[in-house]
Design a protein around this motif. Structure first.
Motif, PDB file in Angstrom:
ATOM      1  N   THR A 205      40.700  74.703 -39.429  1.00  0.00           N
ATOM      2  CA  THR A 205      41.792  75.668 -39.505  1.00  0.00           C
ATOM      3  C   THR A 205      43.132  75.013 -39.211  1.00  0.00           C
ATOM      4  O   THR A 205      44.129  75.274 -39.899  1.00  0.00           O
ATOM      5  N   LEU A 206      43.159  74.136 -38.214  1.00  0.00           N
ATOM      6  CA  LEU A 206      44.409  73.467 -37.859  1.00  0.00           C
ATOM      7  C   LEU A 206      44.806  72.434 -38.904  1.00  0.00           C
ATOM      8  O   LEU A 206      45.967  72.374 -39.323  1.00  0.00           O
ATOM      9  N   ARG A 207      43.854  71.617 -39.328  1.00  0.00           N
ATOM     10  CA  ARG A 207      44.173  70.554 -40.291  1.00  0.00           C
ATOM     11  C   ARG A 207      44.611  71.125 -41.636  1.00  0.00           C
ATOM     12  O   ARG A 207      45.516  70.590 -42.275  1.00  0.00           O
ATOM     13  N   ASP A 208      43.978  72.221 -42.071  1.00  0.00           N
ATOM     14  CA  ASP A 208      44.295  72.814 -43.373  1.00  0.00           C
ATOM     15  C   ASP A 208      45.351  73.920 -43.270  1.00  0.00           C
ATOM     16  O   ASP A 208      45.642  74.578 -44.274  1.00  0.00           O
ATOM     17  N   ARG A 209      45.878  74.123 -42.074  1.00  0.00           N
ATOM     18  CA  ARG A 209      46.934  75.115 -41.843  1.00  0.00           C
ATOM     19  C   ARG A 209      46.546  76.484 -42.401  1.00  0.00           C
ATOM     20  O   ARG A 209      47.248  77.074 -43.234  1.00  0.00           O
ATOM     21  N   LEU A 210      45.449  77.014 -41.896  1.00  0.00           N
ATOM     22  CA  LEU A 210      44.911  78.276 -42.388  1.00  0.00           C
ATOM     23  C   LEU A 210      45.274  79.464 -41.496  1.00  0.00           C
ATOM     24  O   LEU A 210      44.767  80.563 -41.706  1.00  0.00           O
ATOM     25  N   GLY A 211      46.143  79.248 -40.514  1.00  0.00           N
ATOM     26  CA  GLY A 211      46.459  80.309 -39.570  1.00  0.00           C
ATOM     27  C   GLY A 211      47.009  81.564 -40.207  1.00  0.00           C
ATOM     28  O   GLY A 211      46.574  82.689 -39.901  1.00  0.00           O
ATOM     29  N   HIS A 212      47.985  81.415 -41.096  1.00  0.00           N
ATOM     30  CA  HIS A 212      48.564  82.601 -41.738  1.00  0.00           C
ATOM     31  C   HIS A 212      47.556  83.271 -42.674  1.00  0.00           C
ATOM     32  O   HIS A 212      47.576  84.499 -42.823  1.00  0.00           O
ATOM     33  N   ALA A 213      46.697  82.481 -43.274  1.00  0.00           N
ATOM     34  CA  ALA A 213      45.669  83.065 -44.134  1.00  0.00           C
ATOM     35  C   ALA A 213      44.717  83.937 -43.310  1.00  0.00           C
ATOM     36  O   ALA A 213      44.319  85.022 -43.746  1.00  0.00           O
ATOM     37  N   LEU A 214      44.350  83.486 -42.107  1.00  0.00           N
ATOM     38  CA  LEU A 214      43.481  84.281 -41.243  1.00  0.00           C
ATOM     39  C   LEU A 214      44.169  85.575 -40.818  1.00  0.00           C
ATOM     40  O   LEU A 214      43.544  86.638 -40.769  1.00  0.00           O
ATOM     41  N   ALA A 215      45.461  85.489 -40.512  1.00  0.00           N
ATOM     42  CA  ALA A 215      46.209  86.699 -40.151  1.00  0.00           C
ATOM     43  C   ALA A 215      46.219  87.691 -41.305  1.00  0.00           C
ATOM     44  O   ALA A 215      46.086  88.905 -41.109  1.00  0.00           O
ATOM     45  N   GLY A 216      46.370  87.179 -42.522  1.00  0.00           N
ATOM     46  CA  GLY A 216      46.334  88.041 -43.693  1.00  0.00           C
ATOM     47  C   GLY A 216      44.979  88.699 -43.892  1.00  0.00           C
ATOM     48  O   GLY A 216      44.888  89.870 -44.261  1.00  0.00           O
ATOM     49  N   LEU A 217      43.906  87.953 -43.612  1.00  0.00           N
ATOM     50  CA  LEU A 217      42.560  88.510 -43.727  1.00  0.00           C
ATOM     51  C   LEU A 217      42.334  89.611 -42.704  1.00  0.00           C
ATOM     52  O   LEU A 217      41.663  90.609 -42.982  1.00  0.00           O
ATOM     53  N   ALA A 218      42.896  89.434 -41.504  1.00  0.00           N
ATOM     54  CA  ALA A 218      42.775  90.470 -40.472  1.00  0.00           C
ATOM     55  C   ALA A 218      43.497  91.739 -40.902  1.00  0.00           C
ATOM     56  O   ALA A 218      42.997  92.858 -40.719  1.00  0.00           O
ATOM     57  N   GLU A 219      44.684  91.581 -41.485  1.00  0.00           N
ATOM     58  CA  GLU A 219      45.437  92.740 -41.961  1.00  0.00           C
ATOM     59  C   GLU A 219      44.673  93.448 -43.081  1.00  0.00           C
ATOM     60  O   GLU A 219      44.581  94.677 -43.099  1.00  0.00           O
ATOM     61  N   ASP A 220      44.123  92.677 -44.003  1.00  0.00           N
ATOM     62  CA  ASP A 220      43.341  93.272 -45.093  1.00  0.00           C
ATOM     63  C   ASP A 220      42.149  94.053 -44.544  1.00  0.00           C
ATOM     64  O   ASP A 220      41.825  95.141 -45.040  1.00  0.00           O
TER      65      ASP A 220
END
Length: 446
Positions: free
Chosen positions: A319-334
């Motif tokens: 998650t850190l290396r691929d910078r997926l933090g905002h993607a995870l936040a978006g999945l939580a919102e969805d």
């Protein structure tokens, strides 16, 4: 001052004003049109939805002329991020107001950095230019919406937040800046449709704050320039949509990455819970990019032996290396939106690990945000009490703001005011429309 603007107030354009709803998640602008106000189509190709625009700025970090800080706004900013364009996405900028981050610079890629205040000013300038292009004239005066509290229980920081927003507005060319509470603006919009005098409590629940105002409205009142006597109370709490998303992410997504997990047993002592700060930062929009700093990534990488399950550490590192933090936040919102009407939603985390899926049910989402729901409902009750009213004295409950689409929240608020008619306004444009009415009332009468 623009070159074609007159310094003589008598020759100034009387319609040189606008109203801006600078929201945590979305923003909108209203300008004079005929005898009234109209919303600016900020993103025309998106039709009615384009009247509001995501509060987002993307700083491009690839291509030519990077020294000019090329940037994208709104849906284009989000799309560039989703498409994997090299750069930095900035969202929830309003949340930074009143915090220590306002004094800091943040990395935007390609060896560049920018002050948070400049990010906000850049976005306001984009809104101002869109308003001027639509109106066909220079715009120098503005009514800006603000939450009842930028910062809870800290008047000094709250005042500093408004001052920072005003500084940003003046920096982009607004010579006169006025503020109005967002829920009061929504009350003015609601008033346009009422046929008798009412006492209404406005619930303006957006991405960052839940604000309430008790206002007297009615056909005879709407023509008054000074409405201060009609505003009976305003109150708010810094808890809303982005907090819901954050708690859903912490409860249902981040445990798969080790949140709440324990380390291996050590001789002579019980296993210790893995450090949690990285997860809280990873679930907070305006802090996500801080977890990608090389020093923090190195610190987390060195913690591998602190995890009993090595898969948790491996997923976190991906998650850190691929910078997926905002993607995870978006999945939580969805997920929050998907379960708002009941049922269960599956979240596919394939970008982290193949076949990794977690699920969220309505009951689990409610459990994750229950504390926020209680705070918000209690704040509504407190607002009526501050107005010297009982729950039964409220004639109408007017909902606006993106998070009022969450059925669970709307139902709980309606139950708190059993005699009030529940009215759902334009979730994304009521505040901007009401701010426009306020701007017309003040500037046109000046």
């Amino acid at each position: 001052m623009p070159a074609n603007a007159s310094s003589d107030p008598a020759q100034a354009d009387p319609h040189d004003y606008c109203a801006i709803d600078f929201g945590t998640s979305n923003s909108a602008v209203a300008v004079p049109a005929g005898a009234g106000m109209e919303l600016v189509p900020l993103e025309p190709k998106h039709g009615e939805r384009g009247r509001t625009m995501p509060t987002a700025v993307f700083y491009v970090a690839e291509g030519k002329d990077l020294h000019t800080l090329p940037k994208l706004y709104g849906r284009a900013a989000v799309a560039a991020y989703v498409d994997g364009t090299d750069g930095r996405l900035m969202r929830s900028m309003k949340s930074v107001l009143g915090s220590a981050l306002m004094e800091q610079h943040t990395d935007i890629g390609a060896g560049r950095s920018v002050a948070f205040g400049d990010v906000i000013a850049s976005y306001l300038l984009h809104l101002k230019r869109a308003a001027q292009a639509h109106a066909g004239r220079e715009i120098e005066r503005v009514v800006l919406g603000r939450p009842v509290f930028f910062v809870d229980d800290d008047p000094e920081r709250d005042a500093a937040a408004q001052a920072s927003l005003e500084d940003a507005a003046r920096a982009v060319g607004f010579s006169e800046v006025r503020f109005q509470y967002e829920p009061i603006a929504a009350a003015f919009h609601y008033e346009e449709q009422v046929t008798r005098e009412q006492t209404v409590i406005v619930a303006d629940i957006g991405g960052g704050t839940s604000d309430f105002s008790v206002v007297r409205v009615g056909p005879e009142r709407r023509t008054r320039v000074d409405r201060r006597a009609d505003i009976l109370a305003s109150h708010g709490v810094h808890s809303a949509g982005t907090d819901f998303d954050r708690h859903v992410e912490l409860a249902r997504i981040l445990p798969a990455l080790g949140f709440g997990a324990y380390g291996p047993p050590r001789k002579g002592r019980e296993p210790l819970e893995v450090p949690s700060r990285i997860y809280f930062d990873l679930a907070t929009w305006h802090l996500i990019n801080t977890v990608y700093r090389p020093q923090r990534v190195m610190e987390i990488a060195a913690m591998r032996d602190d995890y009993a399950d090595p898969r948790h550490h491996a997923r976190l590192m991906t998650t850190l290396r691929d910078r997926l933090g905002h993607a995870l936040a978006g999945l939580a919102e969805d997920a929050k939106i998907a379960v708002a009407q009941g049922g269960t939603h599956e979240i596919d985390l394939f970008e982290i690990e193949r076949d990794l899926v977690v699920s969220v049910s309505e009951d689990e989402a409610v459990a994750a945000i229950s504390h926020d729901l209680e705070r918000i409902v209690q704040t509504a009750r407190d607002t009526a009490r501050l107005a010297g009213l009982k729950a039964d004295d409220i004639d109408a409950l007017y909902f606006t703001g993106g998070s009022t689409g969450l059925r669970l929240l709307a139902d709980r608020l309606a139950a708190a005011f059993p005699n009030a008619q529940a009215v759902h306004g334009d979730r994304f444009a009521s505040v901007a429309t009401g701010l426009g009415l306020e701007a017309r009332r003040h500037f046109a009468a000046a």
